[in-house]
Motif scaffolding. Structure first.
Motif, short mmCIF file in Angstrom:
data_model
loop_
_atom_site.label_atom_id
_atom_site.label_comp_id
_atom_site.label_asym_id
_atom_site.label_seq_id
_atom_site.Cartn_x
_atom_site.Cartn_y
_atom_site.Cartn_z
N PHE A 175 0.83 -1.20 0.00
CA PHE A 175 0.00 0.00 0.00
C PHE A 175 0.87 1.26 0.00
CE2 PHE A 175 -2.37 3.42 2.05
CZ PHE A 175 -3.56 3.40 1.34
N VAL A 176 1.91 1.27 0.82
CA VAL A 176 2.75 2.46 0.95
C VAL A 176 3.73 2.60 -0.20
CG1 VAL A 176 4.46 3.65 2.40
CG2 VAL A 176 2.53 2.46 3.47
N ARG A 178 3.90 0.41 -2.95
CA ARG A 178 3.37 -0.16 -4.18
C ARG A 178 4.28 -1.24 -4.76
NH1 ARG A 178 0.47 5.32 -6.74
NH2 ARG A 178 -1.03 5.51 -5.03
N SER A 240 -3.42 -4.80 -2.11
CA SER A 240 -3.00 -3.58 -1.44
C SER A 240 -2.53 -2.52 -2.43
CB SER A 240 -1.90 -3.89 -0.42
OG SER A 240 -0.74 -4.39 -1.06
N SER A 244 -4.16 1.13 -2.95
CA SER A 244 -3.33 2.34 -2.88
C SER A 244 -3.57 3.25 -4.07
CB SER A 244 -1.85 1.93 -2.81
OG SER A 244 -1.01 3.07 -2.78
N ARG A 245 -3.64 2.65 -5.25
CA ARG A 245 -3.87 3.45 -6.45
C ARG A 245 -5.31 3.96 -6.51
NH1 ARG A 245 -0.85 3.79 -10.75
NH2 ARG A 245 -2.72 3.88 -12.06
N THR A 248 -6.26 7.03 -4.37
CA THR A 248 -5.57 8.27 -4.73
C THR A 248 -5.94 8.77 -6.12
OG1 THR A 248 -3.65 6.99 -5.46
CG2 THR A 248 -3.60 7.84 -3.21
#
Length: 293
Positions: A175-176, A178, A240, A244-245, A248
């Motif tokens: 997640f952080v 990628r 994850s 994440s993408r 955002t």
């Protein structure tokens, strides 16, 4: 399939290494050739990375090799994710198929790195392994002479709980960071499992079996749950990265975000189901196989 083959051939992204650039000259199209290319790229880069770090006298050359190979494979994983996005947004209802394809691609990268670390372990003497992979040896504490005991694997659902925590940590990395976080997670597991299995294979001096037969039995005992667990981590990492993408790029209420969240949920559920299956395999299969020792 044909569409994926066309997507792969149209890749104009800059390769992440000279190895990737050379492999891109391969004229073979299609998903199978693509995954084979990913396997060999992971394999070659992992071998080069460890031996390069070893050649310059680096402390913990194995750890540095894992980090270097993982970073070098990150552009290729980015391409895997790009292919996934192109298929999903261009073909209605293609999500499950695209995600399954990405899962196999991620697993191909892992397997290439895993086999490379197996080779590193096999061709290295014990002194060199202690120098390069002390961080692994301290965790495993393998007796070089003892026969591998089924009790080491018969931990029931305790191992499932432990692996869920590992999955969560890999999810945070994905997640952080990628693709880079995902590759670090895959590279770490490939290195730890590869070297640990070599240590298991090298033991058994008390066994009546030949070293080759002993090593084969160890692989048969361990590989079913290892592959299932690796697939679970790949699925969780993909979930994850998609999350994440998605959060955002798309706003609340955007239909694209809804589709992303469905994919995230399905991949997360798949990863947990695969981990449960891996825990069952780890509890029962080694016990059955290792009785032969």
């Amino acid at each position: 399939n044909k569409e994926m083959g066309e997507t792969i051939r149209e890749n104009k992204a800059e390769p992440g290494s000279v190895i990737a650039a050379i492999l891109d000259f391969s004229p073979l199209p299609g998903p199978a050739a693509w995954n084979l290319k990913l396997f060999f790229e992971g394999f070659i880069l992992s071998l080069i990375s460890v031996f390069l770090m070893r050649s310059i006298g680096a402390t913990e050359a194995g750890l540095l090799g894992i980090a270097l190979a993982s970073a070098a494979m990150t552009p290729r994983l980015n391409r895997v994710l790009e292919i996934n996005r192109e298929r999903i947004w261009s073909e209605e209802g293609s999500g499950p198929s695209a995600n399954r394809t990405s899962l196999f691609s991620g697993l191909s990268i892992f397997l290439g790195m895993f086999v490379a670390f197996l080779v590193v372990g096999i061709v290295s003497n014990e002194t060199q392994l202690h120098k390069d992979f002390s961080f692994i040896l301290q965790q495993t504490r393998v007796d070089p002479d003892a026969i591998l005991s089924p009790d080491r694997f018969s931990q029931g659902m305790n191992i499932f709980g432990h692996n869920i925590l590992v999955l969560i940590s890999f999810g945070v990395l994905g997640f952080v960071y990628r693709s880079l976080g995902t590759m670090i997670a895959l590279g770490w597991n490939a290195g730890v499992w590869g070297i640990t299995i070599v240590l298991f294979m090298g033991g058994g001096a008390e066994s009546q079996l030949t070293p080759v037969l002993y090593a084969i039995i160890i692989l048969v005992a361990i590989m079913p749950h290892l592959l299932t667990e690796a697939a679970a981590y790949v699925a969780g990492a993909l979930s994850s990265v998609f999350l994440s993408r998605g959060v955002t790029l798309y706003g609340i209420g955007d239909p694209k975000l809804n589709r992303v969240m469905v994919a995230v949920l399905l991949l997360a559920l798949l990863s947990v189901a695969l981990l449960a299956a891996a825990a069952l395999l780890e509890h029962y299969v080694p016990s059955l196989v290792l009785k032969a020792l």
